[in-house]
Every structure is written in structure tokens, then in C-alpha cells.
Design an enzyme around this catalytic site. Sequence first.
Site, mmCIF file in Angstrom:
data_model
loop_
_atom_site.group_PDB
_atom_site.id
_atom_site.type_symbol
_atom_site.label_atom_id
_atom_site.label_comp_id
_atom_site.label_asym_id
_atom_site.label_seq_id
_atom_site.Cartn_x
_atom_site.Cartn_y
_atom_site.Cartn_z
ATOM 1 N N CYS A 237 36.034 43.523 44.181
ATOM 2 C CA CYS A 237 34.538 43.867 43.678
ATOM 3 C C CYS A 237 33.546 42.871 43.820
ATOM 4 O O CYS A 237 32.814 42.924 44.391
ATOM 5 C CB CYS A 237 34.973 44.722 42.338
ATOM 6 S SG CYS A 237 34.177 46.011 41.338
ATOM 7 N N LEU A 238 33.175 42.502 42.214
ATOM 8 C CA LEU A 238 32.451 41.285 42.728
ATOM 9 C C LEU A 238 32.358 40.496 43.488
ATOM 10 O O LEU A 238 31.496 39.894 44.530
ATOM 11 C CB LEU A 238 32.345 40.386 40.981
ATOM 12 C CG LEU A 238 30.874 39.761 40.434
ATOM 13 C CD1 LEU A 238 29.917 40.582 40.836
ATOM 14 C CD2 LEU A 238 31.338 38.763 39.427
ATOM 15 N N LYS B 291 55.807 45.232 23.416
ATOM 16 C CA LYS B 291 56.206 46.432 23.153
ATOM 17 C C LYS B 291 56.009 47.167 24.027
ATOM 18 O O LYS B 291 56.851 48.080 24.619
ATOM 19 C CB LYS B 291 55.177 47.493 22.071
ATOM 20 C CG LYS B 291 54.966 47.479 20.745
ATOM 21 C CD LYS B 291 54.457 48.129 19.252
ATOM 22 C CE LYS B 291 53.398 47.104 20.105
ATOM 23 N NZ LYS B 291 52.568 47.033 18.905
ATOM 24 N N HIS C 164 39.420 47.609 43.987
ATOM 25 C CA HIS C 164 40.265 46.961 42.783
ATOM 26 C C HIS C 164 41.624 47.412 43.729
ATOM 27 O O HIS C 164 42.219 48.029 42.699
ATOM 28 C CB HIS C 164 40.122 47.443 41.923
ATOM 29 C CG HIS C 164 38.923 46.992 40.931
ATOM 30 N ND1 HIS C 164 39.063 45.329 40.213
ATOM 31 C CD2 HIS C 164 37.382 47.371 40.847
ATOM 32 C CE1 HIS C 164 38.031 45.663 39.635
ATOM 33 N NE2 HIS C 164 37.048 46.646 39.959
ATOM 34 N N GLU D 65 44.637 45.679 42.773
ATOM 35 C CA GLU D 65 45.584 45.427 41.632
ATOM 36 C C GLU D 65 45.759 46.406 40.644
ATOM 37 O O GLU D 65 46.782 45.987 41.139
ATOM 38 C CB GLU D 65 44.871 44.190 41.127
ATOM 39 C CG GLU D 65 43.641 44.749 39.981
ATOM 40 C CD GLU D 65 42.490 44.422 41.110
ATOM 41 O OE1 GLU D 65 42.254 44.498 42.170
ATOM 42 O OE2 GLU D 65 41.311 44.666 40.167
ATOM 43 N N GLU E 19 21.797 42.827 39.766
ATOM 44 C CA GLU E 19 22.794 42.671 39.128
ATOM 45 C C GLU E 19 22.267 41.139 38.277
ATOM 46 O O GLU E 19 22.007 41.017 36.882
ATOM 47 C CB GLU E 19 24.291 43.387 38.627
ATOM 48 C CG GLU E 19 25.077 42.470 37.113
ATOM 49 C CD GLU E 19 26.839 42.529 37.444
ATOM 50 O OE1 GLU E 19 26.990 43.004 38.527
ATOM 51 O OE2 GLU E 19 26.966 42.479 36.877
HETATM 52 N N1 GLN Z 1 29.423 43.953 38.069
HETATM 53 C C1 GLN Z 1 29.949 44.335 39.432
HETATM 54 C C2 GLN Z 1 29.208 45.976 39.068
HETATM 55 O O1 GLN Z 1 28.958 46.507 38.146
HETATM 56 C C3 GLN Z 1 31.009 44.125 40.256
HETATM 57 C C4 GLN Z 1 32.042 45.016 38.989
HETATM 58 C C5 GLN Z 1 33.769 44.508 39.235
HETATM 59 O O2 GLN Z 1 33.784 43.419 40.087
HETATM 60 N N2 GLN Z 1 34.357 45.637 38.706
HETATM 61 O O3 GLN Z 1 28.955 46.452 40.482
#
Ligand code: GLN
Length: 552
Positions: free
Chosen positions: A382-383, A17, A508, A510, A406
Site C-alpha cells: 500500500c503506502l 481472549k 494488503h 497480509e 497526501e
Molecule cells: N496513505 C495511503 C493512502 O491512503 C496508503 C494507505 C495504506 O497504506 N493503507 O492511499
Amino acid sequence: MTKYIFVTGGVTSSLGKGIIAASLAKLLQARGYKTTIQKFDPYINVDPGTLNPYEHGECYVTEDGAETDLDLGHYERFLNTFTSQANNVTTGRIYQHVINREREGAYLGKTVQVIPHITDEIKRRMTLLGKDNKFDIVITELGGTVGDIESLPYIEAVRQLKWEMGEHNCLVVHLTLIPYLKAAKELKTKPTQHSVKLLSENGINPDVLVCRTEEPLYTELKRKIALFCNVRIDAVIEALDADTIYGVPLEMMRERLDMICLQKLDLPLGTEPDLTKWKEFLNKLRYPKSKVTVGLIGKYVELQDAYKSILEGLIHAGAMNECKVEIRNIHSEYLTRENAAEKLNNLDAVIVAPGFGSRGIEGKIEAIRYVRENNIPFLGICLGMQMACVEFARNVIGMPTAHSTEMDPDTHSAVICMMEDQKAITQKGGTMRLGAYDCELDSSCKTAEIYGTTHISERHRHRYEFNNEYLQAFEDAGMLPVGKNPKTGLVEIVEIEDHPFFIGVQFHPEYKSTVEAPHPLFVSLVKAAKQTQERRNSDNARMVFEDAVTEG
Ligand code: GLN
């Protein structure tokens, strides 16, 4: 006056959709209509931000920091325009609003009910984006399948809107499936008849039927569908399986979906859609001149939807480079120091994906060590960026216990840690660093060259940050914090000086790659992958030659 198109789904889920809605929007946009798309999801979560990717695929983040359904990613990638918080509404959000108002006493002692209070709130939100005449047409995709209990209030809201707005201001496109029974060698219309009947029982006669099918719909069959479903024959649209989602707008144009909708809305057809750029993109996508293999390292790799925007970003970047990007999915949980070389063998570039929690984290770190030591182009998102810092601290700076708090809250070498303002937060939903933030780049860094500017803005979704106490140690050892948040000084981008392409980004990229504007980081990663492959090929050729000479 803004006109409304609602897209419902019948027979099964996963009919696409979102892609049909985005394709229709693209065609209307190409005809000169200001168009936006929104998605209404029937689940009770307030937003998909707290949903596990296994449940719901990727969580897509908008400029204004809304955690939304991944279909909004398709809308942005197709339309090349931003969506916002208002473009994604869930049952949870509707009820939260109504219940809050009830607590405030806003209903003046009335019994609060699904009809009219919930349906009124749904209608208010469905028409919100059309309020200030910013858009000529608002397309609303209803999540779920007709017949689901939780979809009923939405169907009722659409029924009421259709009645209130009148026939030329509002229409319903129903996406359905025409299964092909191999044994009988026949296309079957009955499931579609039933799902249209179900809609009619709820007071909605769809105006257009888009029929997903593996086989072409012949005229007689279209007639039959039209007759039994009470639609015009030209409003029965064939949607054959496509080789790429990006081919769907052209297929829908061939089937005149846009023209039929415009006629029904009593709107002029406007100019013939100009899809020259789109077609150029499709041509490059379909007829690549080369191929590279990019490793995607994550812990949800078996689920394609979990990294949707990254995969789409690579498709855009591949087309830009006239190069097919093959993805090798590598599960970080099973990646170790011992098998890293074997698993990452012959990759032309590597992306370490975003994520949360400890599972598979050491595998990500091992992958990063391998690509750093072997000069393989690397993009850490990010991570992925955070783990690039951990890996560098452990194996280059010499901090063997380095980690992010973390994963190891007690580490004495917390190179990634939580900011003070995050520590006070106890609620989980919508509380991360979310949405667009500015970033200033060093003018001499590779990333600035890639972007072609030193001022950028990118979208975030995380709680943890690079710990600036270690800034000097990283710089001295050759990992440079080349991009910083101008307001807070937080490190947003790291690069390794003496590596052909090693970039970690806290944001990000992307989320911002679209067909018309592929993201520069992905485009340059694919370019670097091509170069790596060429270098490897010429090294191999030289080795074969040298072997031959020695043996000769
Ligand atoms: N877990 C990591 C943080 O909270 C990275 C988050 C992620 O990759 N979007 O900072």
C-alpha cells in the site's frame, strides 16, 4: 438451531481472549461444526478505522470492506474462512443505530433507554449471524474486562440471551488469570474468584473457566477454583503460556475445552478433530531448517500489534519454507540516506509497511532506494508501493520533486494522487477504497507466476492511487504496472524488470494469509530471502577464499 458461546474476560486485559475464542472455534470446526466468531467492542468509535494504531493496533479489513478489530484477523487465520461487517460490532455502532431509529420515530414516543433499547439492539446483532442457519455455532468474544462500566450492557444482553435460549443453547466461557507469586511460590485464585463474583452479581454464572497461567494448575487448585466459582471441575481449563499462538488449539484440545462446550450445548462430539494440516504447520514452525532476516520498515514498529497481519503472514510463509523468519524492525523516522546501508545491512528481504501521513516518509523512500540499488528482495504494501513509485520517479525517471499529494499537496509531479470520487468525501470513517477488488495480471509478470493465475482479488484500504498520466514514463524506465483493476484501470501492482524481486502492491496481501493458505506473495518473498542469503554466503566464502589465495 444455532447455538451460542460467549467469551468474556476477567482480571486483566491482554489475556488472549481472541486466541482462545479462535482456538475453540478451530476445534469445533475440525469436529465438523460450521462455526464463526464475532467480536463486540465496548468503545464508542463506530469502528476502529479511525483509531490510531498506537491506540488499538492494526485495523483489519474484511472482504466486504469493514474496518475491524485485529482479532478478526486471528479468526480468519485460524478458521481459514472469511468474516464480514457483521462480525465486528462496537458500542458506537449500536448507539448510532438506536439514535437513528429514534430520529425516525421508530420508538413511537417511548423513552429510549439502555435497557431495553440498547440491550435489544445488542441482542439482535449477537444473534444475527445465526439467523439463516448458516452456522451451527456462533462464538462471540466480548471486548474489555468484566467490571468495566462500558461492558455492562453487553453482560446484561448475554444474561438475557442465556435466559431466553435456555441452558443447552447458550454458554459462557470466562477467561481469567491465575497469577503466580514468585515470593510465595504460589498460584493465586482470589482474582479469579472476584471476577467470577462480579459476573454473578450481573446475573451470569460462567459455564467454563479458562485459566491463563505460567505454572500448571494441579488438581487441588482446580478443585478449589471449581468450588468457589461454582463450575464443574472438568470445566476448569488450564491455559499455560504457549510458545506460539498456533499451539493454543492443541493445548485446548488436550484440556478438552471443545468437548466440554459440546457436552454443555448438548451437541454430539462428532468426529475426532482432524488437525493433521495444522500439526504439520506447527512442526515446520517449531523446527525450521534455516533462518532469514526480513526488515520491516514502518513508523509504528515499536508496537507489534500495528503490523499484526504482516507479522503473522511472515510466520505462515516461514513455516511453508521451513525457515524461521526473524524480523528486524526499522523505524523509518530515523532512517536516512547516510545510515541506510548500515541499518539495512545484511537483510535478506525488506517490507515497507502501509501507513498514513508524512512522518517517516523520507526514511521509507531511502530504504526503497537502497534495496532497489542493492538487489534486495522487496515487497511494498500500500503506502510501501506508493513510495516505491515516488522513489523510482525521483531517482530513476529523474523527477526530483515527485511525491504523493497526501504528503505534498502542491507537488507538480504527483505520481500518486487522489481520485476524483475521493476528493468529494468529507467524512473520515469508512470512506476509503475498502475491501476486495479484482485485479488482472500480465501473464508474463513475476507476480502472475507467484500467484499461479492472472485473475486475483485482494483487499484494499487507501485513498490515494497511482497517477496513470505517468504510466508511460514508468514503463519506459523499467517499472512495470503489471496488475490493474479491470474496471477502473487503476494500477494495483508494480514490478521492476531487472531486479530479482521488487514488487509493490496497492492492496494488503497480509489480510488474506492463513495457516492453511499462506499468502503466495509472502511465501515467495521468504523464498527470495533464502536465495539472497545463499548468494551472499557464497559471495562471502569466495571472497575469503580469494583473500586467502592472495595472501598465500
Ligand atoms: N496513505 C495511503 C493512502 O491512503 C496508503 C494507505 C495504506 O497504506 N493503507 O492511499
